[in-house]
Design a protein around this motif. Sequence first.
Motif, short mmCIF file in Angstrom:
data_model
loop_
_atom_site.label_atom_id
_atom_site.label_comp_id
_atom_site.label_asym_id
_atom_site.label_seq_id
_atom_site.Cartn_x
_atom_site.Cartn_y
_atom_site.Cartn_z
N THR A 34 40.75 47.49 48.27
CA THR A 34 41.14 48.27 47.09
C THR A 34 42.48 47.80 46.56
O THR A 34 42.66 47.62 45.35
N VAL A 35 43.44 47.58 47.46
CA VAL A 35 44.75 47.08 47.04
C VAL A 35 44.60 45.69 46.42
O VAL A 35 45.23 45.37 45.40
N SER A 36 43.76 44.85 47.04
CA SER A 36 43.52 43.52 46.49
C SER A 36 42.99 43.60 45.07
O SER A 36 43.40 42.84 44.18
N SER A 37 42.07 44.53 44.84
CA SER A 37 41.50 44.70 43.51
C SER A 37 42.57 45.14 42.51
O SER A 37 42.62 44.66 41.37
N LEU A 79 44.45 37.51 46.63
CA LEU A 79 43.57 36.61 47.37
C LEU A 79 43.79 36.71 48.87
O LEU A 79 42.83 36.71 49.66
N VAL A 80 45.07 36.79 49.29
CA VAL A 80 45.34 36.87 50.72
C VAL A 80 44.84 38.19 51.30
O VAL A 80 44.24 38.22 52.38
N LEU A 81 45.08 39.29 50.58
CA LEU A 81 44.60 40.58 51.07
C LEU A 81 43.08 40.62 51.14
O LEU A 81 42.50 41.23 52.04
N ARG A 82 42.43 39.98 50.19
CA ARG A 82 40.97 39.92 50.23
C ARG A 82 40.50 39.19 51.49
O ARG A 82 39.56 39.61 52.16
N LYS A 83 41.19 38.10 51.81
CA LYS A 83 40.85 37.34 53.01
C LYS A 83 41.11 38.17 54.26
O LYS A 83 40.27 38.22 55.18
N VAL A 84 42.25 38.85 54.31
CA VAL A 84 42.59 39.68 55.47
C VAL A 84 41.60 40.83 55.61
O VAL A 84 41.19 41.20 56.72
N ASP A 191 40.09 31.70 43.65
CA ASP A 191 39.26 32.88 43.38
C ASP A 191 37.98 32.42 42.68
O ASP A 191 38.02 31.95 41.55
N PRO A 192 36.82 32.56 43.34
CA PRO A 192 35.57 32.09 42.73
C PRO A 192 34.93 33.10 41.80
O PRO A 192 33.92 32.81 41.16
N ALA A 193 35.51 34.32 41.71
CA ALA A 193 34.80 35.43 41.09
C ALA A 193 34.43 35.16 39.63
O ALA A 193 33.29 35.39 39.22
N ASP A 194 35.39 34.70 38.83
CA ASP A 194 35.12 34.53 37.40
C ASP A 194 34.02 33.51 37.16
O ASP A 194 33.13 33.71 36.32
N ALA A 195 34.08 32.39 37.87
CA ALA A 195 33.06 31.35 37.67
C ALA A 195 31.68 31.84 38.08
O ALA A 195 30.67 31.47 37.47
N LEU A 228 33.60 39.03 44.36
CA LEU A 228 33.21 39.73 43.14
C LEU A 228 33.47 41.22 43.23
O LEU A 228 33.90 41.85 42.26
N ILE A 229 33.20 41.81 44.38
CA ILE A 229 33.45 43.24 44.56
C ILE A 229 34.93 43.55 44.37
O ILE A 229 35.30 44.53 43.73
N ALA A 230 35.78 42.68 44.91
CA ALA A 230 37.23 42.90 44.80
C ALA A 230 37.75 42.63 43.40
O ALA A 230 38.58 43.38 42.89
N ALA A 231 37.27 41.57 42.78
CA ALA A 231 37.82 41.17 41.48
C ALA A 231 37.19 41.93 40.31
O ALA A 231 37.86 42.18 39.30
#
Length: 592
Positions: A34-37, A79-84, A191-195, A228-231
């Motif tokens: 959630t914080v990452s988003s 990006l780092v928080l998403r990975k963590v 970040d692959p989300a947009d592509a 994608l869920i995060a972004a």
Amino acid sequence: MSTVTITIPAAPVAVAPVPGDAAALRDFAADLLTVSSGLDDLATFAGDVLSGEHWEGEAAEAYRRAAVGTADDADDRSLVLRKVSGQVEDYATGLADRKRRRDGLVERRSTLLSRREDLTADVRAAVDVSDEAIQTLQQRAEQLRLDVEAFDRDHADLQQDCRTADEQIAQKLQAVDSSAEVTRAAVGLVDPADALLDRPGAPGTDGATPASVHDWWTSLDASQQQALIAAHPQIIGNTDGIPTAARDEANRISLALDLDRLETREDDGGSLTFAERRHLERAQAAQTALDDVAARRDPVTNEPLEGFLSLYDPTAFGGDGAVAVSVGNPDTAQNVSVSVPGMLNDGASIEGGTESVGNLYATARLANPGQSVASTMWIGYDAPSNFGVHGLDTLQVIDEGLADAGGERLADFLDGMREVRDEDVHGRAHLTVIGHSYGSTTVGNAATDHGIPADDVVLIGSPGAGHAADHATDLGLPAAHVWAGSASEDAVSHLARNGWVGTGLGLDPTDEDFGAQRFQAENVARGTHDWIWDHNQYYQPNTESLYNMGQIVAGNDDAVLDAEHRHDPWYGPMQDPEEDRQPARRDTGFEP
């Protein structure tokens, strides 16, 4: 007489605890996501400022220079928080597995101790026994020794796995426990989300359908889906064709961000605009609904129920909001229902709506205890709901415009439910679609104009099934699987057309000419309240209507209590035989 020595193996080692709470860690991982988003939103906002053309001059350039750092820093942290978050989720999954292994060891140790106790007693009692009996005791002792050694090895392996997992997660978290380390960790992360959203079949692409969206989603690996869920939680959470669990995860992120932003501002003494106040009310209603589901228990197993937020858009329809909450997972349950409410319902109504489908869940579950159930309240269309300065859409209840638009949305939602289900694993769901009040007209429009993948359709308190439905079979199902229930004193149902009489939204589905299966839906308190009261009692416990809907959802058609149809004699007004029948309390198996 010779003496034979039989060695009793040592007792297996005591099972050491496996500390940690997997559920709490999953919550922590969700919080990190959630914080990452939120940080991703900040990076996007800062980037939009940089590209804006509405502000020029020296101050604008200074602001843009500062915003560059903000955008880059927010993007790095996101990006780092998403990975963590993914690492913590993996650790939680491993922890749950290690706890299961420990439970197995506890059971094995108990069995080994019982065997050891029995062997000791038998050896002590072995006086003047045969050579064959001695050999049997020796074999039992040897096998016990081997089993204890195997147990001790498995226990040691578990403890080593625990130490290794703890060391690895500690190293990963320590590697990003300062700003400088976060910056270093972000190097090389993309970040692959947009592509991913530009790929064919993705949400928003030309010709995207629930089927194409599902194909696109399943073509992604787990890390891409998580990105994608995060972004883009608003997109993933509200797109038909994406599995319920993923939509729920995304929508809970959006919900948490909304509540944090708006409640924090309110708590700090800031004022909210009218639109923000409505936004907060709908967010709070969604959270309350989810909390209410979490407080319920399955009436058969007594296990806590799972709630899923499969739609969340508090700004939809001019701020009325769109929301859907499921009691149980419709992607895996055997008997699935979707309820569509009518007039005066919007995003803020989901708390009461969830109570209704929670009652339906319990009734259907008890009607067929051997099968699983999921019940969804879907407020995904612009139901006639307000009289305020921001719209008079309640007046649109007199025609089918909102029902027509809502029917298309409902058809997509139902198609998405079918698409995401893995029938090879879970089998085909028995799907019942229930429309109440204006929601019955919406269901009718969905069925006649778009086709819906339902096994049964139920219309309750209906002002009409839509002008395209002159007979139950027009809904695309055999008449035996189209059901109608209306209390005789439900004034809204009296608006429907019976024969040539009526100013409603199509033919009364309880009319004999419509051909549906009418079921009993009277209330024992009939006649003791105002004119609208009967219209709002269909989901109440221990009523005829809830009992019968539970049987339909559970697939127990033969247990449904039939009622005589309404009819329209040429010489007078509509006649309802149910007016003369004494209502009965029907045991739905639970108390409110």
